[in-house]
Write a protein that holds these residues in place. Structure first.
Motif, PDB file in Angstrom:
ATOM      1  N   GLN A 193      46.959  65.592  47.503  1.00 29.02           N
ATOM      2  CA  GLN A 193      48.116  64.744  47.226  1.00 29.02           C
ATOM      3  C   GLN A 193      47.904  63.997  45.911  1.00 29.02           C
ATOM      4  O   GLN A 193      46.769  63.780  45.476  1.00 29.02           O
ATOM      5  N   LEU A 194      49.044  63.582  45.343  1.00 27.92           N
ATOM      6  CA  LEU A 194      49.027  62.835  44.079  1.00 27.92           C
ATOM      7  C   LEU A 194      49.837  61.557  44.266  1.00 27.92           C
ATOM      8  O   LEU A 194      50.999  61.596  44.682  1.00 27.92           O
ATOM      9  N   ASP A 195      49.231  60.420  43.957  1.00 27.23           N
ATOM     10  CA  ASP A 195      49.883  59.118  44.105  1.00 27.23           C
ATOM     11  C   ASP A 195      49.984  58.423  42.746  1.00 27.23           C
ATOM     12  O   ASP A 195      49.123  58.590  41.873  1.00 27.23           O
ATOM     13  N   ALA A 196      51.046  57.634  42.597  1.00 29.44           N
ATOM     14  CA  ALA A 196      51.147  56.746  41.440  1.00 29.44           C
ATOM     15  C   ALA A 196      50.404  55.447  41.755  1.00 29.44           C
ATOM     16  O   ALA A 196      50.382  54.995  42.905  1.00 29.44           O
ATOM     17  N   VAL A 197      49.809  54.841  40.707  1.00 28.07           N
ATOM     18  CA  VAL A 197      48.980  53.646  40.904  1.00 28.07           C
ATOM     19  C   VAL A 197      49.381  52.579  39.899  1.00 28.07           C
ATOM     20  O   VAL A 197      49.523  52.851  38.698  1.00 28.07           O
ATOM     21  N   VAL A 198      49.560  51.356  40.376  1.00 27.19           N
ATOM     22  CA  VAL A 198      49.708  50.184  39.506  1.00 27.19           C
ATOM     23  C   VAL A 198      48.814  49.090  40.077  1.00 27.19           C
ATOM     24  O   VAL A 198      48.613  49.001  41.297  1.00 27.19           O
ATOM     25  N   GLY A 199      48.251  48.275  39.200  1.00 29.10           N
ATOM     26  CA  GLY A 199      47.373  47.231  39.725  1.00 29.10           C
ATOM     27  C   GLY A 199      46.810  46.317  38.669  1.00 29.10           C
ATOM     28  O   GLY A 199      47.234  46.324  37.503  1.00 29.10           O
ATOM     29  N   LEU A 200      45.842  45.523  39.102  1.00 23.77           N
ATOM     30  CA  LEU A 200      45.179  44.532  38.255  1.00 23.77           C
ATOM     31  C   LEU A 200      43.670  44.707  38.364  1.00 23.77           C
ATOM     32  O   LEU A 200      43.136  44.976  39.450  1.00 23.77           O
ATOM     33  N   HIS A 201      43.011  44.508  37.234  1.00 25.01           N
ATOM     34  CA  HIS A 201      41.549  44.531  37.192  1.00 25.01           C
ATOM     35  C   HIS A 201      41.091  43.310  36.408  1.00 25.01           C
ATOM     36  O   HIS A 201      41.599  43.041  35.307  1.00 25.01           O
ATOM     37  N   GLY A 202      40.146  42.545  36.990  1.00 23.00           N
ATOM     38  CA  GLY A 202      39.694  41.380  36.245  1.00 23.00           C
ATOM     39  C   GLY A 202      38.782  40.480  37.047  1.00 23.00           C
ATOM     40  O   GLY A 202      38.174  40.889  38.046  1.00 23.00           O
ATOM     41  N   LEU A 203      38.721  39.243  36.593  1.00 23.90           N
ATOM     42  CA  LEU A 203      37.811  38.252  37.160  1.00 23.90           C
ATOM     43  C   LEU A 203      38.621  37.150  37.826  1.00 23.90           C
ATOM     44  O   LEU A 203      39.286  36.355  37.157  1.00 23.90           O
ATOM     45  N   ALA A 204      38.562  37.107  39.158  1.00 26.77           N
ATOM     46  CA  ALA A 204      39.264  36.074  39.914  1.00 26.77           C
ATOM     47  C   ALA A 204      38.494  34.756  39.807  1.00 26.77           C
ATOM     48  O   ALA A 204      37.341  34.733  39.369  1.00 26.77           O
ATOM     49  N   PRO A 205      39.116  33.635  40.200  1.00 24.30           N
ATOM     50  CA  PRO A 205      38.390  32.348  40.172  1.00 24.30           C
ATOM     51  C   PRO A 205      37.066  32.422  40.927  1.00 24.30           C
ATOM     52  O   PRO A 205      36.937  33.145  41.907  1.00 24.30           O
ATOM     53  N   TYR A 206      36.084  31.651  40.438  1.00 20.99           N
ATOM     54  CA  TYR A 206      34.718  31.623  40.982  1.00 20.99           C
ATOM     55  C   TYR A 206      33.989  32.939  40.736  1.00 20.99           C
ATOM     56  O   TYR A 206      33.082  33.312  41.475  1.00 20.99           O
ATOM     57  N   PHE A 207      34.416  33.675  39.688  1.00 20.41           N
ATOM     58  CA  PHE A 207      33.697  34.849  39.187  1.00 20.41           C
ATOM     59  C   PHE A 207      33.652  36.008  40.183  1.00 20.41           C
ATOM     60  O   PHE A 207      32.647  36.698  40.290  1.00 20.41           O
ATOM     61  N   PHE A 208      34.740  36.208  40.912  1.00 19.59           N
ATOM     62  CA  PHE A 208      34.853  37.368  41.783  1.00 19.59           C
ATOM     63  C   PHE A 208      35.501  38.507  40.986  1.00 19.59           C
ATOM     64  O   PHE A 208      36.666  38.413  40.591  1.00 19.59           O
ATOM     65  N   GLU A 209      34.715  39.555  40.752  1.00 19.57           N
ATOM     66  CA  GLU A 209      35.273  40.723  40.064  1.00 19.57           C
ATOM     67  C   GLU A 209      36.193  41.453  41.038  1.00 19.57           C
ATOM     68  O   GLU A 209      35.772  41.830  42.145  1.00 19.57           O
ATOM     69  N   THR A 210      37.432  41.683  40.612  1.00 20.57           N
ATOM     70  CA  THR A 210      38.469  42.116  41.552  1.00 20.57           C
ATOM     71  C   THR A 210      39.258  43.298  41.012  1.00 20.57           C
ATOM     72  O   THR A 210      39.610  43.338  39.829  1.00 20.57           O
ATOM     73  N   ASP A 211      39.522  44.264  41.917  1.00 20.67           N
ATOM     74  CA  ASP A 211      40.442  45.374  41.658  1.00 20.67           C
ATOM     75  C   ASP A 211      41.494  45.365  42.760  1.00 20.67           C
ATOM     76  O   ASP A 211      41.145  45.454  43.955  1.00 20.67           O
ATOM     77  N   ALA A 212      42.762  45.263  42.373  1.00 18.80           N
ATOM     78  CA  ALA A 212      43.862  45.268  43.341  1.00 18.80           C
ATOM     79  C   ALA A 212      44.872  46.331  42.912  1.00 18.80           C
ATOM     80  O   ALA A 212      45.395  46.268  41.787  1.00 18.80           O
ATOM     81  N   TYR A 213      45.148  47.307  43.815  1.00 13.08           N
ATOM     82  CA  TYR A 213      46.005  48.439  43.463  1.00 13.08           C
ATOM     83  C   TYR A 213      47.071  48.685  44.532  1.00 13.08           C
ATOM     84  O   TYR A 213      46.821  48.504  45.735  1.00 13.08           O
ATOM     85  N   LEU A 214      48.219  49.121  44.066  1.00 14.09           N
ATOM     86  CA  LEU A 214      49.313  49.554  44.931  1.00 14.09           C
ATOM     87  C   LEU A 214      49.518  51.045  44.698  1.00 14.09           C
ATOM     88  O   LEU A 214      49.701  51.474  43.545  1.00 14.09           O
TER      89      LEU A 214
END
Length: 318
Positions: A193-214
């Motif tokens: 299967q093939l999905d489209a992806v949009v999201g955010l990559h970065g540093l959340a408060p208190y230095f939590f490295e975060t990846d959030a994807y839809l």
């Protein structure tokens, strides 16, 4: 006889008086002449001094004027030279433009991380998980490549590959868009299967490295994933890393549909020792929750599962 002497004496007296008056007159005239001559000389000397002063003043004015003209000429020559240098510099810049991108975050860099971990649950079932993440680009524009494999013991492996364009939108966050291709060998149909992806990559408060994807796929498959972690330094080489990975299914009408809501959670604590910045072994302890699948024509409904996992791994960076 006496009369003659008297007359003679009188005449002599008058003559002497006349001579004396004449002498005094001559002396006075001479004195007046000398005074007049002295005044004339004084006047001449004063006039000469005034004239000399005027000449000196004129000379000084002429010298100052000459210096001023010379200074103006020098300034004009300097301005002309500066103008010529500026024109030459512009011409040289036009012919050979200077690139300052490297000094302002425009340099291109590349980084790759390979993460292998072997995990076992309390039932003795093992699983090998491998993740590869590579990025290349500048501070503002990057290309992300993510590869993931999950192979349970005595089963075929599942694969997923994610390609995304990343654009910096703030000092700590990148917006990303791309596509995910995945393969599930456990399914009889729709294995790929093939999905489209949009999201955010970065540093959340208190230095939590975060990846959030839809993720948006066929058959109304909509899901959300979140991965976040933070490094806690015990020493410069010994580091604790708590992490959280979760998946949420928003909708799924596929043949192998998952139950909607919170689908899976991995909560773990990784302890790694950095031999150097390229080689980092670690041990891992995690707790997992799997909600299960819906009942469809292609599968039976399954219940939730909870497990404790422990194992070790090796991380490479280059």
């Amino acid at each position: 006889m006496r009369i003659i002497k008297s007359c003679t004496y009188t005449v002599l007296s008058l003559g002497l008086a006349s001579v004396t008056q004449m002498t005094m007159a001559q002396d006075a005239h001479h004195s007046m002449s000398m005074l007049a001559q002295h005044e004339s000389h004084s006047s001449h000397d004063s006039s000469h001094q005034v004239m000399q002063t005027r000449i000196e003043s004129n000379k000084m004015e002429h010298t100052a004027e000459h210096a001023e003209h010379a200074e103006h000429a020098e300034h004009a020559e300097h301005a002309e030279h500066a103008k010529a240098s500026s024109i030459a510099s512009r011409a040289d810049s036009a012919q050979h433009p200077v690139d300052h991108k490297r000094e302002h975050g425009g340099q291109i860099y590349q980084a790759t991380e390979i993460d292998n971990r072997w995990l076992y649950n309390v039932d003795g079932r093992g699983s090998l998980k491998t993740e590869i993440e590579s990025r290349i680009g500048t501070d503002k524009n990057k290309l992300f490549i993510k590869l993931h494999t999950d192979k349970a013991e005595s089963q075929d492996a599942d694969y997923a590959a994610q390609l995304m364009y990343s654009r910096m939108i703030s000092d700590f966050w990148d917006a990303q868009i791309g596509a995910r291709y995945w393969v599930d060998e456990h399914q009889v149909t729709d294995k790929e299967q093939l999905d489209a992806v949009v999201g955010l990559h970065g540093l959340a408060p208190y230095f939590f490295e975060t990846d959030a994807y839809l993720y948006l796929g066929a058959d109304k498959q909509v899901s959300f994933s979140l991965e976040t972690e933070r490094d806690l330094l015990l020493t410069q080489k010994l580091i604790l890393k708590p992490y959280l990975n979760l998946d949420v299914v928003l909708s799924d009408d596929s043949a192998y549909a998952q139950k909607t809501g919170l689908s899976s959670v991995w909560l773990g604590l990784e302890t790694r020792y950095e031999i150097n910045k390229k080689l980092m072994p670690f041990i891992d302890v995690a707790y997992s929750y799997e909600k299960g699948n819906q009942h469809t024509a292609w599968q039976a409904e399954t219940g939730s599962e909870k497990h404790w996992w422990y194992g070790a791994g090796l991380r490479l960076k280059f």
